[in-house]
Motif scaffolding. Structure first.
Motif, mmCIF file in Angstrom:
data_model
loop_
_atom_site.group_PDB
_atom_site.id
_atom_site.type_symbol
_atom_site.label_atom_id
_atom_site.label_comp_id
_atom_site.label_asym_id
_atom_site.label_seq_id
_atom_site.Cartn_x
_atom_site.Cartn_y
_atom_site.Cartn_z
ATOM 1 N N PRO A 90 0.834 -1.206 0.000
ATOM 2 C CA PRO A 90 0.000 0.000 0.000
ATOM 3 C C PRO A 90 0.872 1.261 0.000
ATOM 4 N N ASN A 91 0.582 2.198 -0.901
ATOM 5 C CA ASN A 91 1.281 3.487 -0.974
ATOM 6 C C ASN A 91 2.783 3.365 -1.182
ATOM 7 N N ARG A 92 3.222 2.293 -1.828
ATOM 8 C CA ARG A 92 4.636 2.074 -2.123
ATOM 9 C C ARG A 92 4.737 1.558 -3.564
ATOM 10 N N PRO A 93 5.927 1.636 -4.161
ATOM 11 C CA PRO A 93 6.084 1.095 -5.508
ATOM 12 C C PRO A 93 5.888 -0.422 -5.549
ATOM 13 N N VAL A 94 5.320 -0.895 -6.616
ATOM 14 C CA VAL A 94 5.189 -2.325 -6.861
ATOM 15 C C VAL A 94 6.577 -2.865 -7.175
ATOM 16 N N PHE A 95 6.899 -4.051 -6.674
ATOM 17 C CA PHE A 95 8.188 -4.650 -6.999
ATOM 18 C C PHE A 95 8.026 -6.147 -7.169
ATOM 19 N N SER A 96 9.008 -6.750 -7.821
ATOM 20 C CA SER A 96 9.005 -8.191 -8.070
ATOM 21 C C SER A 96 10.306 -8.807 -7.587
ATOM 22 N N LEU A 97 10.197 -10.014 -7.084
ATOM 23 C CA LEU A 97 11.341 -10.837 -6.737
ATOM 24 C C LEU A 97 11.390 -11.971 -7.752
ATOM 25 N N PHE A 98 12.576 -12.281 -8.259
ATOM 26 C CA PHE A 98 12.749 -13.372 -9.209
ATOM 27 C C PHE A 98 13.706 -14.378 -8.597
ATOM 28 N N VAL A 99 13.255 -15.613 -8.426
ATOM 29 C CA VAL A 99 14.078 -16.649 -7.808
ATOM 30 C C VAL A 99 13.906 -17.977 -8.535
ATOM 31 N N ILE A 100 14.942 -18.807 -8.441
ATOM 32 C CA ILE A 100 14.929 -20.141 -9.039
ATOM 33 C C ILE A 100 14.843 -21.157 -7.906
ATOM 34 N N PRO A 101 13.863 -22.046 -7.928
ATOM 35 C CA PRO A 101 13.789 -23.069 -6.881
ATOM 36 C C PRO A 101 15.023 -23.973 -6.916
ATOM 37 N N ARG A 102 15.656 -24.158 -5.769
ATOM 38 C CA ARG A 102 16.819 -25.040 -5.651
ATOM 39 C C ARG A 102 16.417 -26.388 -5.055
ATOM 40 N N ASP A 103 15.480 -26.360 -4.127
ATOM 41 C CA ASP A 103 14.895 -27.564 -3.529
ATOM 42 C C ASP A 103 13.576 -27.129 -2.894
ATOM 43 N N ILE A 104 12.923 -27.990 -2.137
ATOM 44 C CA ILE A 104 11.594 -27.636 -1.625
ATOM 45 C C ILE A 104 11.626 -26.551 -0.562
ATOM 46 N N ASN A 105 12.816 -26.192 -0.067
ATOM 47 C CA ASN A 105 12.910 -25.203 1.006
ATOM 48 C C ASN A 105 13.731 -23.967 0.656
ATOM 49 N N ASN A 106 14.310 -23.905 -0.528
ATOM 50 C CA ASN A 106 15.186 -22.793 -0.879
ATOM 51 C C ASN A 106 15.003 -22.351 -2.322
ATOM 52 N N MET A 107 14.986 -21.025 -2.515
ATOM 53 C CA MET A 107 14.977 -20.436 -3.850
ATOM 54 C C MET A 107 16.036 -19.334 -3.867
ATOM 55 N N TYR A 108 16.697 -19.150 -5.023
ATOM 56 C CA TYR A 108 17.804 -18.200 -5.095
ATOM 57 C C TYR A 108 17.965 -17.699 -6.524
ATOM 58 N N ASN A 109 18.468 -16.462 -6.641
ATOM 59 C CA ASN A 109 18.821 -15.932 -7.952
ATOM 60 C C ASN A 109 19.846 -14.818 -7.782
ATOM 61 N N TYR A 110 20.801 -14.784 -8.688
ATOM 62 C CA TYR A 110 21.787 -13.700 -8.748
ATOM 63 C C TYR A 110 21.800 -13.196 -10.174
ATOM 64 N N PHE A 111 21.612 -11.888 -10.336
ATOM 65 C CA PHE A 111 21.585 -11.277 -11.652
ATOM 66 C C PHE A 111 22.586 -10.130 -11.668
ATOM 67 N N ALA A 112 23.473 -10.123 -12.615
ATOM 68 C CA ALA A 112 24.434 -9.031 -12.759
ATOM 69 C C ALA A 112 24.537 -8.641 -14.223
ATOM 70 N N GLN A 113 24.480 -7.342 -14.475
ATOM 71 C CA GLN A 113 24.608 -6.850 -15.844
ATOM 72 C C GLN A 113 25.098 -5.412 -15.795
ATOM 73 N N GLN A 114 26.134 -5.104 -16.532
ATOM 74 C CA GLN A 114 26.690 -3.763 -16.653
ATOM 75 C C GLN A 114 26.941 -3.120 -15.288
ATOM 76 N N GLY A 115 27.537 -3.880 -14.375
ATOM 77 C CA GLY A 115 27.892 -3.354 -13.066
ATOM 78 C C GLY A 115 26.772 -3.363 -12.038
ATOM 79 N N ALA A 116 25.546 -3.591 -12.461
ATOM 80 C CA ALA A 116 24.425 -3.660 -11.511
ATOM 81 C C ALA A 116 24.225 -5.110 -11.096
ATOM 82 N N ARG A 117 23.850 -5.318 -9.831
ATOM 83 C CA ARG A 117 23.605 -6.682 -9.378
ATOM 84 C C ARG A 117 22.355 -6.726 -8.508
ATOM 85 N N VAL A 118 21.675 -7.837 -8.577
ATOM 86 C CA VAL A 118 20.529 -8.106 -7.713
ATOM 87 C C VAL A 118 20.660 -9.546 -7.241
ATOM 88 N N GLU A 119 20.667 -9.735 -5.947
ATOM 89 C CA GLU A 119 20.758 -11.070 -5.365
ATOM 90 C C GLU A 119 19.533 -11.276 -4.486
#
Length: 126
Positions: A90-119
């Motif tokens: 509410p009253n904040r920007p919409v955002f998305s998380l992108f993750v890859i399932p690793r097993d039934i209890n963990n999801m993870y993603n690391y994205f890096a491009q042109q010096g920017a990174r999102v983990e």
């Protein structure tokens, strides 16, 4: 059921929304912001989330509770299944998380491009 799911390869698990539904604790780190959130992924693809958006390098932070959203499973860039969790605080920007399932209890993603990174990492807590 958990024992059976542990034997299922990750790509099959990722296509099974019921296997991924439940409560997850996720942290997303990037240069501009850090998001700490607890999300409930429902089998019907809806989301309820509580958390905090922290503006890195400032004293700014924005808590949110009861935020609604949606989640989906689709192909990632490398052919692995990618989970997208979109949150509408509410009253904040919409955002998305992108993750890859690793097993039934963990999801993870690391994205890096042109010096920017999102983990992003998520762990099942319920």
């Amino acid at each position: 059921m958990a024992t059976l799911l542990a034997l299922v390869p990750t790509p099959i698990l990722a296509q099974n929304a019921a296997a991924l539904s439940g409560t997850w604790r996720c942290v997303m780190n990037s240069a501009p912001a850090t998001v700490e959130t607890t999300v409930f992924l429902a089998p019907d693809a809806s989301v309820v989330a509580n958390g905090l958006i922290i503006l890195n390098g400032t004293s700014g932070y924005f808590p949110y509770t009861g935020a609604r959203g949606v989640w989906s499973i689709g192909p990632g860039d490398n052919g692995q299944a990618m989970v997208r969790i979109q949150i509408f605080p509410p009253n904040r920007p919409v955002f998305s998380l992108f993750v890859i399932p690793r097993d039934i209890n963990n999801m993870y993603n690391y994205f890096a491009q042109q010096g920017a990174r999102v983990e992003t990492a998520c762990q099942r807590i319920g």
